[in-house]
Enzyme design. Structure first.
Site, PDB file in Angstrom:
ATOM      1  N   VAL A   1      -4.986 -12.556  -2.175  1.00 15.77           N
ATOM      2  CA  VAL A   1      -5.917 -12.673  -3.019  1.00 15.77           C
ATOM      3  C   VAL A   1      -5.889 -11.434  -3.901  1.00 15.77           C
ATOM      4  O   VAL A   1      -6.036 -10.457  -3.533  1.00 15.77           O
ATOM      5  CB  VAL A   1      -7.338 -13.100  -2.545  1.00 15.77           C
ATOM      6  CG1 VAL A   1      -8.298 -13.257  -3.750  1.00 15.77           C
ATOM      7  CG2 VAL A   1      -7.224 -14.208  -1.775  1.00 15.77           C
TER       8      VAL A   1
ATOM      9  N   TYR B   1      -3.277  -9.663  13.436  1.00 15.90           N
ATOM     10  CA  TYR B   1      -3.394  -8.631  12.391  1.00 15.90           C
ATOM     11  C   TYR B   1      -4.143  -7.515  12.780  1.00 15.90           C
ATOM     12  O   TYR B   1      -3.752  -6.248  12.540  1.00 15.90           O
ATOM     13  CB  TYR B   1      -3.523  -9.200  11.278  1.00 15.90           C
ATOM     14  CG  TYR B   1      -3.591  -8.166  10.210  1.00 15.90           C
ATOM     15  CD1 TYR B   1      -2.329  -7.672   9.592  1.00 15.90           C
ATOM     16  CD2 TYR B   1      -4.765  -8.008   9.207  1.00 15.90           C
ATOM     17  CE1 TYR B   1      -2.537  -6.639   8.503  1.00 15.90           C
ATOM     18  CE2 TYR B   1      -4.785  -7.232   8.090  1.00 15.90           C
ATOM     19  CZ  TYR B   1      -3.552  -6.471   7.912  1.00 15.90           C
ATOM     20  OH  TYR B   1      -3.638  -5.763   6.813  1.00 15.90           O
TER      21      TYR B   1
ATOM     22  N   ALA C   1       4.097   2.125   7.781  1.00 19.50           N
ATOM     23  CA  ALA C   1       5.016   0.741   8.209  1.00 19.50           C
ATOM     24  C   ALA C   1       4.457   0.197   9.404  1.00 19.50           C
ATOM     25  O   ALA C   1       5.172   0.099  10.592  1.00 19.50           O
ATOM     26  CB  ALA C   1       6.279   1.513   8.488  1.00 19.50           C
TER      27      ALA C   1
ATOM     28  N   LEU D   1      14.462   1.392  -4.730  1.00 21.44           N
ATOM     29  CA  LEU D   1      13.301   2.054  -4.530  1.00 21.44           C
ATOM     30  C   LEU D   1      13.536   3.781  -5.350  1.00 21.44           C
ATOM     31  O   LEU D   1      12.603   3.907  -5.796  1.00 21.44           O
ATOM     32  CB  LEU D   1      12.784   2.437  -3.239  1.00 21.44           C
ATOM     33  CG  LEU D   1      12.059   1.082  -2.660  1.00 21.44           C
ATOM     34  CD1 LEU D   1      11.941   1.358  -0.914  1.00 21.44           C
ATOM     35  CD2 LEU D   1      10.652   0.810  -3.231  1.00 21.44           C
TER      36      LEU D   1
ATOM     37  N   ILE E   1       0.505  -1.236   0.248  1.00 20.92           N
ATOM     38  CA  ILE E   1      -0.070   0.156   0.120  1.00 20.92           C
ATOM     39  C   ILE E   1       0.853   1.314   0.290  1.00 20.92           C
ATOM     40  O   ILE E   1       0.599   2.119  -0.741  1.00 20.92           O
ATOM     41  CB  ILE E   1      -0.935  -0.130   1.011  1.00 20.92           C
ATOM     42  CG1 ILE E   1      -1.915  -1.141   1.076  1.00 20.92           C
ATOM     43  CG2 ILE E   1      -1.723   1.373   1.396  1.00 20.92           C
ATOM     44  CD1 ILE E   1      -2.884  -1.270   2.294  1.00 20.92           C
TER      45      ILE E   1
ATOM     46  N   ASP F   1      18.249   1.870  -2.659  1.00 22.88           N
ATOM     47  CA  ASP F   1      18.736   2.490  -4.035  1.00 22.88           C
ATOM     48  C   ASP F   1      17.560   2.017  -5.139  1.00 22.88           C
ATOM     49  O   ASP F   1      17.114   2.492  -5.945  1.00 22.88           O
ATOM     50  CB  ASP F   1      20.213   1.694  -4.199  1.00 22.88           C
ATOM     51  CG  ASP F   1      21.069   2.244  -3.295  1.00 22.88           C
ATOM     52  OD1 ASP F   1      20.918   3.419  -2.832  1.00 22.88           O
ATOM     53  OD2 ASP F   1      22.179   1.776  -3.209  1.00 22.88           O
TER      54      ASP F   1
END
Length: 313
Positions: free
Chosen positions: A188, A143, A78, A44, A18, A42
């Protein structure tokens, strides 16, 4: 539209699924973006076309304060993903300690607008009924719990420091990764495509009748930009959802159809169980934003994503 191009937008987790999509969208809309990541700097930098700062939200808070200079808005991506949340500590140091320290330091440098990327799974894993921002919290996984704890840190910070914080709760996010650092074969429809590539078949180990809401990377990025242009006051929670509630089997059948229509070697679809024997019926909505895509556009977009993923990998 408000002109915010005089101030940088700090994005953590820019190597992620994301986070990278949000960075790409912000850059394309002409905003000043400061992406950070704890790895692949580097690579990225080359793929985004702008400097990426190496920054670990746990280890680098005190040693790399320069990332906060000239920043008006923080977008915090993050946070532990579904894989990290299965680890021994459940990703909790990153979710709790990392989020707390990051926000405290951001506030110390005068940042007064924060977007926190959470998840719809704070309402539960198998949703039923009508779900909106007023629905009760029902964390059923580490999560979901990790993100809810991060949300509560944001709520406290907004109350104590009088800053504006928006928590975004996206549903099941799908799309074509925009940078090479993203590898999310558990998601998915990528998990189905990965199995088709590696095993020549597509297997569902349940009935596949579990119903989900799927929202695209494009929609998440567009929601984020709308928040930036009309940033609400105080602490706010917004569901980022679509108008489409397919079953896992529906998505598997799309992959099966698109694969067999475009590949020389066909695959078969295997369904190994009849459980659950009914779908969890639910509708998710947002009291703040209407879905960007209606049902038919969501289906068409998913088909395009599946086609692109099949041909990319």
């Amino acid at each position: 539209m408000n002109n915010i191009n005089n101030d940088h937008i700090l994005v953590t987790g820019s190597s992620g699924f994301i986070g990278s999509s949000i960075v790409r969208s912000l850059v394309e809309s002409g905003r000043l973006v400061r992406p950070t990541s704890r790895r692949s700097i580097d690579k990225l930098t080359n793929e985004f076309g702008l400097p990426v700062t190496r920054f670990d939200v746990i280890k680098d808070i005190e040693s790399k304060n320069e990332v906060f200079y000239g920043v008006k808005t923080l977008i915090h991506c993050a946070t532990p993903n579904d894989i990290q949340s299965r680890e021994a500590d459940g990703g909790m140091p990153l979710a709790v300690f990392g989020t707390f320290r990051l926000i405290e330091e951001a506030i110390r440098y005068g940042i007064k607008r924060i977007i926190f990327l959470s998840t719809l799974q704070v309402y539960g894993t198998e949703l039923t009924g009508v779900v909106n921002e007023l629905s009760p919290i029902n964390c059923e996984s580490t999560y979901g719990l990790n993100h809810y704890l991060g949300e509560e840190i944001c709520r406290l910070a907004a109350k104590l420091h009088g800053i504006d914080i928006v928590v975004l709760r996206p549903s099941n996010v799908y799309g074509v990764p925009c940078v090479s650092t993203v590898s999310r074969s558990t998601l998915v429809p990528m998990c189905f495509i990965s199995e088709a590539l590696n095993k020549g078949s597509l297997t569902i180990r349940s009935s596949g009748l579990q119903r989900r809401n799927f929202v695209s990377l494009y929609e998440v990025s567009q929601f984020t930009e709308r928040i930036l242009d009309q940033f609400p006051k105080g602490f706010n929670v917004i569901n980022v959802v679509s108008a489409w509630h397919p079953t896992i089997l529906d998505i598997a059948r799309l992959v099966y159809k698109i694969w067999n229509n475009n590949k020389d070697k066909p695959i078969e679809l295997k369904i190994l169980s009849n459980m659950p024997n009914y779908s969890n019926e639910f509708i998710v909505s947002s009291n703040s934003f209407k879905p960007i895509f209606q049902k038919i556009k969501s289906v068409n977009h998913m088909e395009k994503v599946i086609f692109n993923l099949i041909n990319k990998y």
